[in-house]
Design an enzyme around this catalytic site. Structure first.
Site, PDB file in Angstrom:
ATOM      1  N   ASP A 193      14.194  42.941  45.782  1.00  0.00           N
ATOM      2  CA  ASP A 193      14.644  41.655  45.706  1.00  0.00           C
ATOM      3  C   ASP A 193      16.154  41.574  46.237  1.00  0.00           C
ATOM      4  O   ASP A 193      16.926  41.921  45.243  1.00  0.00           O
ATOM      5  CB  ASP A 193      14.413  40.832  44.338  1.00  0.00           C
ATOM      6  CG  ASP A 193      14.844  39.169  44.559  1.00  0.00           C
ATOM      7  OD1 ASP A 193      15.568  39.020  45.397  1.00  0.00           O
ATOM      8  OD2 ASP A 193      14.106  38.438  43.793  1.00  0.00           O
ATOM      9  N   ARG A 219      -0.957  27.007  58.661  1.00  0.00           N
ATOM     10  CA  ARG A 219      -1.147  27.510  57.484  1.00  0.00           C
ATOM     11  C   ARG A 219      -1.066  29.059  58.194  1.00  0.00           C
ATOM     12  O   ARG A 219      -0.150  29.942  57.102  1.00  0.00           O
ATOM     13  CB  ARG A 219      -2.330  27.380  56.596  1.00  0.00           C
ATOM     14  CG  ARG A 219      -2.447  28.482  55.441  1.00  0.00           C
ATOM     15  CD  ARG A 219      -3.507  27.924  54.442  1.00  0.00           C
ATOM     16  NE  ARG A 219      -4.745  27.418  54.730  1.00  0.00           N
ATOM     17  CZ  ARG A 219      -5.591  28.046  55.267  1.00  0.00           C
ATOM     18  NH1 ARG A 219      -5.594  29.263  55.537  1.00  0.00           N
ATOM     19  NH2 ARG A 219      -6.640  27.394  55.588  1.00  0.00           N
ATOM     20  N   TYR A 265      14.784  38.500  37.921  1.00  0.00           N
ATOM     21  CA  TYR A 265      14.617  37.136  37.756  1.00  0.00           C
ATOM     22  C   TYR A 265      13.706  36.767  37.009  1.00  0.00           C
ATOM     23  O   TYR A 265      12.537  37.305  36.711  1.00  0.00           O
ATOM     24  CB  TYR A 265      14.467  36.709  39.257  1.00  0.00           C
ATOM     25  CG  TYR A 265      14.288  35.150  39.557  1.00  0.00           C
ATOM     26  CD1 TYR A 265      15.296  34.382  39.405  1.00  0.00           C
ATOM     27  CD2 TYR A 265      13.098  34.463  39.593  1.00  0.00           C
ATOM     28  CE1 TYR A 265      15.220  33.000  39.445  1.00  0.00           C
ATOM     29  CE2 TYR A 265      12.988  33.025  39.738  1.00  0.00           C
ATOM     30  CZ  TYR A 265      13.968  32.423  39.775  1.00  0.00           C
ATOM     31  OH  TYR A 265      14.309  30.989  39.647  1.00  0.00           O
ATOM     32  N   LYS A 291      18.321  30.179  48.137  1.00  0.00           N
ATOM     33  CA  LYS A 291      19.642  30.472  47.875  1.00  0.00           C
ATOM     34  C   LYS A 291      20.315  30.631  49.042  1.00  0.00           C
ATOM     35  O   LYS A 291      20.572  29.641  49.566  1.00  0.00           O
ATOM     36  CB  LYS A 291      19.417  31.678  47.048  1.00  0.00           C
ATOM     37  CG  LYS A 291      18.518  31.634  45.937  1.00  0.00           C
ATOM     38  CD  LYS A 291      18.585  30.457  44.783  1.00  0.00           C
ATOM     39  CE  LYS A 291      17.350  30.524  43.852  1.00  0.00           C
ATOM     40  NZ  LYS A 291      17.022  31.593  43.104  1.00  0.00           N
TER      41      LYS A 291
HETATM   42  C1  PLP Z   1      15.833  31.974  42.730  1.00  0.00           C
HETATM   43  C2  PLP Z   1      15.197  33.359  42.976  1.00  0.00           C
HETATM   44  C3  PLP Z   1      14.037  33.649  42.951  1.00  0.00           C
HETATM   45  C4  PLP Z   1      12.847  32.803  43.048  1.00  0.00           C
HETATM   46  O1  PLP Z   1      13.136  31.727  44.282  1.00  0.00           O
HETATM   47  P1  PLP Z   1      12.494  30.335  44.324  1.00  0.00           P
HETATM   48  O2  PLP Z   1      12.828  30.061  45.756  1.00  0.00           O
HETATM   49  O3  PLP Z   1      13.080  29.590  43.487  1.00  0.00           O
HETATM   50  O4  PLP Z   1      10.992  30.305  44.133  1.00  0.00           O
HETATM   51  C5  PLP Z   1      13.476  35.121  43.195  1.00  0.00           C
HETATM   52  N1  PLP Z   1      14.446  36.040  42.775  1.00  0.00           N
HETATM   53  C6  PLP Z   1      15.611  35.650  42.679  1.00  0.00           C
HETATM   54  C7  PLP Z   1      16.842  36.624  42.325  1.00  0.00           C
HETATM   55  C8  PLP Z   1      16.220  34.452  42.639  1.00  0.00           C
HETATM   56  O5  PLP Z   1      17.715  33.973  42.332  1.00  0.00           O
END
Ligand code: PLP
Length: 397
Positions: A190, A65, A118, A215
């Site tokens: 982000d 963890r 998001y 992603k």
């Molecule tokens: C998908 C996404 C998230 C969240 O990510 P998860 O892995 O689904 O929790 C945050 N920011 C952006 C821009 C995203 O496309």
């Protein structure tokens, strides 16, 4: 952790960094692929070494963890790609967002951000952070004057995303980072849509950069994860919050994400050129209303994107002049696209924001942030461009 001295890689190209970053020099049996350390706990014969590992005075792992060698392999690859001193990771992208925000925001603090974050991040700003006494001010996304004015009023943190979902709006990250610096606010970006191949926000003045590794970084839609990079002193604070709050990345997922990262530059180059080819085709098609892609010269953010990005990314969106029936017909006719959530996979993914990612908004709210009801988000995969274009030509009819 930097087991291999990966800092030497900072002068190297992206694929060299992605392939060699974090790789151990002394892996068991000379394995050329870093082994998967699936184990939860690590044993010691020497009590003094165990104590030193526990306090951080010496090397070694205690419990997964907190830290795990495979998880650190993944973290180190992202760290060298973003050109950052430190990295830590999370079970999902949303865990990266929420753990980062909770680490730095306390009751009475204010965060300035945009309306087009998001969806999950927006929910944190509107529902969850206010419950712990944190106020979020969300500005119209492309209104840089409004953002600068709100930042100048004073805030603890500025939270940015560029390009945005689903209409690919572009923020001038260097300009907003300068505004934040004047009031001593932390800047968190982000960078999920861009990836470090196309955009490196730390070089533009951001303090911290995070990703949904689910992603493009992983890239194969088979593992979830999140990652944060930045200065050691800041990243360590989030690491300590995460190790206690428990949203740690699983070693198996880290292994898959690290595997994906090794081909990140090759994949992103193809995602970029595929999205550009599809966007140009759609922009010239009589049965398409609008196309949103920063690589098109008439996109409102094209000039800023050309300055701060080295590629325009793999995601675009487009709207149709007909109604929902027309949109559903086109979506249903595509053969080289999964009609599914998410983005950044080797396979093309399409979906209508109005009935998926932005379904919780009313039609009026969607109109307010510029999302047409017949918008289709298209995450171009790495298929061959002529096949994707042909599939769209047939579906549009
Ligand atoms: C998908 C996404 C998230 C969240 O990510 P998860 O892995 O689904 O929790 C945050 N920011 C952006 C821009 C995203 O496309």
């Amino acid at each position: 952790m930097n087991p291999t001295g990966s800092d030497d890689l900072n002068e190297q190209g992206f694929s060299t960094r992605a392939v060699w970053g974090g790789e151990p020099h002394d892996s068991a049996e000379g394995a050329t692929v870093a082994p998967l350390f699936q184990g939860v706990t690590f044993a010691y014969e020497d009590m003094e070494r165990w104590r030193a590992a526990g306090t951080g005075e010496g090397p070694g792992y205690i419990y997964s963890r907190n830290r795990n060698p495979t998880v650190e392999l993944f973290e180190d690859k992202v760290r060298v790609l973003e050109g950052a001193p430190a990295a830590t990771s999370f079970a999902t992208g949303m865990a990266a967002v929420s753990n980062t925000l909770r680490t730095f925001l306390a009751p009475g603090d204010r965060v300035v951000s945009i309306r087009d974050s998001y969806g999950g991040t927006t929910k944190l700003f509107t529902d969850f952070l206010p419950r712990v006494g944190v106020e979020a001010t969300l500005c119209p996304t492309e209104d840089h004057e409004a953002l600068e004015a709100e930042i100048a009023h004073g805030c603890r943190l500025v939270y940015l995303e560029s390009p945005t979902n689903p209409t690919l709006k572009i923020l001038d990250l260097a300009r907003l980072a300068r505004a934040a610096r004047k009031v001593g606010a932390l800047v968190v970006v982000d960078n999920t849509f861009a990836t470090p191949i196309n955009q490196r926000p730390l070089e533009l003045g951001a303090d911290l950069v995070l990703h949904s590794a689910t992603k493009f970084l992983g890239g194969h839609s088979d593992a979830m994860g999140g990652v944060l990079v930045g200065a050691r002193e800041l990243v360590d604070q989030v690491f300590h919050f995460r190790e206690i709050n428990g949203a740690s990345l699983d070693p198996m997922s880290a292994f898959l994400l690290a595997r994906g990262l090794r081909t990140l530059e090759l994949r992103v180059q193809r995602h970029n050129s595929n999205a550009q080819a599809v966007a140009e085709f759609l922009a010239s098609h009589p049965r398409v209303d609008r196309v949103f892609y920063p690589g098109l010269s008439d996109h409102p953010g094209h000039e800023i994107a050309s300055r701060q990005m080295t590629g325009f990314g793999g995601v675009l969106s487009f709207s149709l002049p007909g109604g929902m029936d027309e949109m559903n017909r086109v979506l249903g006719s595509l053969t080289l696209a999964h009609r599914a959530a998410s983005l950044g996979s080797v396979a093309t993914l399409v979906g209508p924001p109005a009935t998926t990612s932005h379904v919780e908004m009313s039609a009026e709210e969607r109109a307010e942030v510029g999302i047409p009801e017949t918008l289709i988000r298209y995450s171009a995969g790495i298929e061959n461009p002529q096949d994707l274009v042909e599939d769209l030509r047939r579906a549009l009819g």
